[in-house]
Design a protein around this motif. Structure first.
Motif, PDB file in Angstrom:
ATOM      1  N   ARG A 106       0.809  -1.197   0.000  1.00  0.00           N
ATOM      2  CA  ARG A 106       0.000   0.000   0.000  1.00  0.00           C
ATOM      3  C   ARG A 106       0.841   1.244   0.000  1.00  0.00           C
ATOM      4  O   ARG A 106       1.929   1.268   0.493  1.00  0.00           O
ATOM      5  CB  ARG A 106      -0.873   0.034   1.249  1.00  0.00           C
ATOM      6  CG  ARG A 106      -1.748  -1.141   1.360  1.00  0.00           C
ATOM      7  CD  ARG A 106      -2.420  -1.151   2.671  1.00  0.00           C
ATOM      8  NE  ARG A 106      -3.475  -0.203   2.699  1.00  0.00           N
ATOM      9  CZ  ARG A 106      -4.257  -0.056   3.735  1.00  0.00           C
ATOM     10  NH1 ARG A 106      -4.084  -0.786   4.783  1.00  0.00           N
ATOM     11  NH2 ARG A 106      -5.212   0.821   3.721  1.00  0.00           N
ATOM     12  N   HIS A 161       0.571  -3.531  -0.396  1.00  0.00           N
ATOM     13  CA  HIS A 161       0.764  -2.176  -0.905  1.00  0.00           C
ATOM     14  C   HIS A 161       0.996  -1.405   0.367  1.00  0.00           C
ATOM     15  O   HIS A 161       0.092  -0.979   1.028  1.00  0.00           O
ATOM     16  CB  HIS A 161      -0.492  -1.834  -1.678  1.00  0.00           C
ATOM     17  CG  HIS A 161      -0.753  -0.413  -1.953  1.00  0.00           C
ATOM     18  ND1 HIS A 161      -1.999   0.031  -2.267  1.00  0.00           N
ATOM     19  CD2 HIS A 161       0.037   0.649  -1.976  1.00  0.00           C
ATOM     20  CE1 HIS A 161      -1.975   1.302  -2.467  1.00  0.00           C
ATOM     21  NE2 HIS A 161      -0.759   1.709  -2.295  1.00  0.00           N
ATOM     22  N   SER A 179      -6.948  11.354  -0.157  1.00  0.00           N
ATOM     23  CA  SER A 179      -6.060  10.415   0.511  1.00  0.00           C
ATOM     24  C   SER A 179      -5.860  10.819   1.962  1.00  0.00           C
ATOM     25  O   SER A 179      -5.960  11.980   2.325  1.00  0.00           O
ATOM     26  CB  SER A 179      -4.697  10.389  -0.203  1.00  0.00           C
ATOM     27  OG  SER A 179      -4.853   9.984  -1.528  1.00  0.00           O
ATOM     28  N   ALA A 220     -10.706   2.079   2.957  1.00  0.00           N
ATOM     29  CA  ALA A 220     -10.043   2.207   1.661  1.00  0.00           C
ATOM     30  C   ALA A 220     -10.307   3.557   1.015  1.00  0.00           C
ATOM     31  O   ALA A 220      -9.466   4.083   0.278  1.00  0.00           O
ATOM     32  CB  ALA A 220     -10.488   1.079   0.735  1.00  0.00           C
ATOM     33  N   ASP A 265      -7.784   6.058   2.231  1.00  0.00           N
ATOM     34  CA  ASP A 265      -6.414   5.587   2.070  1.00  0.00           C
ATOM     35  C   ASP A 265      -5.875   6.086   0.728  1.00  0.00           C
ATOM     36  O   ASP A 265      -6.654   6.357  -0.194  1.00  0.00           O
ATOM     37  CB  ASP A 265      -6.433   4.057   2.105  1.00  0.00           C
ATOM     38  CG  ASP A 265      -5.041   3.467   2.173  1.00  0.00           C
ATOM     39  OD1 ASP A 265      -4.524   3.347   3.288  1.00  0.00           O
ATOM     40  OD2 ASP A 265      -4.478   3.126   1.105  1.00  0.00           O
ATOM     41  N   LEU A 315      -4.887   4.407  -1.502  1.00  0.00           N
ATOM     42  CA  LEU A 315      -5.419   3.505  -2.509  1.00  0.00           C
ATOM     43  C   LEU A 315      -6.568   4.148  -3.293  1.00  0.00           C
ATOM     44  O   LEU A 315      -6.771   3.851  -4.474  1.00  0.00           O
ATOM     45  CB  LEU A 315      -5.914   2.215  -1.832  1.00  0.00           C
ATOM     46  CG  LEU A 315      -6.583   1.176  -2.734  1.00  0.00           C
ATOM     47  CD1 LEU A 315      -5.588   0.638  -3.765  1.00  0.00           C
ATOM     48  CD2 LEU A 315      -7.161   0.036  -1.903  1.00  0.00           C
ATOM     49  N   HIS A 359      -6.392   5.440  -6.833  1.00  0.00           N
ATOM     50  CA  HIS A 359      -6.158   4.494  -7.925  1.00  0.00           C
ATOM     51  C   HIS A 359      -7.407   3.749  -8.383  1.00  0.00           C
ATOM     52  O   HIS A 359      -7.324   2.930  -9.297  1.00  0.00           O
ATOM     53  CB  HIS A 359      -5.098   3.479  -7.498  1.00  0.00           C
ATOM     54  CG  HIS A 359      -3.767   4.116  -7.191  1.00  0.00           C
ATOM     55  ND1 HIS A 359      -2.817   4.351  -8.159  1.00  0.00           N
ATOM     56  CD2 HIS A 359      -3.261   4.600  -6.037  1.00  0.00           C
ATOM     57  CE1 HIS A 359      -1.769   4.936  -7.600  1.00  0.00           C
ATOM     58  NE2 HIS A 359      -2.019   5.103  -6.314  1.00  0.00           N
ATOM     59  N   GLU A 372      -6.275  -5.628  -2.865  1.00  0.00           N
ATOM     60  CA  GLU A 372      -5.408  -5.396  -4.017  1.00  0.00           C
ATOM     61  C   GLU A 372      -4.242  -6.382  -4.057  1.00  0.00           C
ATOM     62  O   GLU A 372      -3.080  -6.014  -3.939  1.00  0.00           O
ATOM     63  CB  GLU A 372      -4.908  -3.938  -4.031  1.00  0.00           C
ATOM     64  CG  GLU A 372      -3.874  -3.565  -3.019  1.00  0.00           C
ATOM     65  CD  GLU A 372      -4.410  -3.233  -1.647  1.00  0.00           C
ATOM     66  OE1 GLU A 372      -3.686  -2.540  -0.911  1.00  0.00           O
ATOM     67  OE2 GLU A 372      -5.504  -3.671  -1.287  1.00  0.00           O
ATOM     68  N   LEU A 403       0.228   0.113  -8.799  1.00  0.00           N
ATOM     69  CA  LEU A 403       0.497   0.699  -7.492  1.00  0.00           C
ATOM     70  C   LEU A 403       1.994   0.806  -7.270  1.00  0.00           C
ATOM     71  O   LEU A 403       2.777   0.088  -7.896  1.00  0.00           O
ATOM     72  CB  LEU A 403      -0.123  -0.169  -6.386  1.00  0.00           C
ATOM     73  CG  LEU A 403      -1.631  -0.391  -6.470  1.00  0.00           C
ATOM     74  CD1 LEU A 403      -2.089  -1.329  -5.361  1.00  0.00           C
ATOM     75  CD2 LEU A 403      -2.384   0.923  -6.392  1.00  0.00           C
TER      76      LEU A 403
END
Length: 250
Positions: free
Chosen positions: A14, A27, A50, A149, A152, A154, A157, A206, A231
């Protein structure tokens, strides 16, 4: 889940935040979130940002009440999540992180201080990620990170939805790997999260696209592959399980 015949490490690599089945979804999070670059041709979803240091908007969002969620029935007995207590659980988690199969994907092998630092980054954080032991019929079998999530990095993306919940998992004992336990536990956690967090629309993960064992476990647990993500550190499959999924059906 990764491994040869195991489902040892589902920890995503992450971006920028502390910590994640020893299936490999990895990740990696680090203490103190940092901005991540959005790959060419993509953009962060509108209204989603984020996580950043000092931002408390995510407090309690991953479920600091996880201890009160209670058990869920599985064919192997009741399963429940127990939030990690550093001093009490450090020895067990340190041993698991130093198992070569787990270490290959989590990158946390080393002295107890390294495991402790990883746990402290989450338990002392803003509540967006809750590290837990998974107890199957009363026995610790797995380590989990349940996280928001949509808050985050992430979320930069994929088209995140408010209260999307991410999961990372590792199966700690070698004897528990390679017998379908990963899919069983993923299904159990999905049912727990979606039942106890009514505002959560779906679970996301992921795993590395090369981790065929992990991808198979997610599919058996009712997750569908919704795309491929570039990522930092890995190419990942975006796996999603929404509401209304029973067992391994979509």
């Amino acid at each position: 889940m990764q491994g040869q015949p195991a489902h040892p490490a589902a920890r995503p690599r992450r971006t920028g935040r502390p910590g994640r089945h020893a299936v490999r979804v990895r990740h990696r999070r680090q203490p103190g979130a940092r901005p991540v670059s959005v790959p060419a041709g993509t953009r962060a979803p509108a209204g989603v940002r984020s996580a950043r240091p000092g931002d408390v908007a995510g407090r309690d969002v991953a479920g600091r009440d996880v201890a009160g969620w209670g058990p869920v029935a599985t064919p192997d007995g009741p399963f429940r999540l127990l939030p990690v207590r550093g001093g009490e659980h450090l020895g067990l988690l340190h041993r698991w992180m130093n198992d070569p199969v787990v270490a290959e994907y989590w990158d946390l092998a080393g002295p107890p201080a390294r495991t402790e630092e990883h746990l402290r980054a989450q338990t002392g954080g803003d509540g967006r990620s809750v590290p837990c032991l998974g107890l199957l019929d009363g026995r610790p079998t797995s380590y989990w990170e349940i996280y928001r999530a949509d808050l985050d990095p992430l979320a930069d993306h994929y088209a995140a939805r408010p209260h999307d919940t991410g999961v990372h998992l590792l199966i700690g004992e070698a004897a528990d790997r390679g017998r379908g336990l990963g899919a069983l536990l993923l299904d159990a956690v999905a049912r727990l999260v979606l039942d106890r967090r009514p505002g959560c629309p779906r679970l996301v993960a992921e795993p590395d696209v090369r981790n065929h064992a992990s991808l198979g476990a997610f599919r058996k647990a009712g997750f569908r592959r919704a795309g491929t993500l570039e990522l930092p550190g890995k190419r990942a499959a975006l796996m999603i399980r929404g509401r209304g999924v029973v067992g391994g059906t979509h």
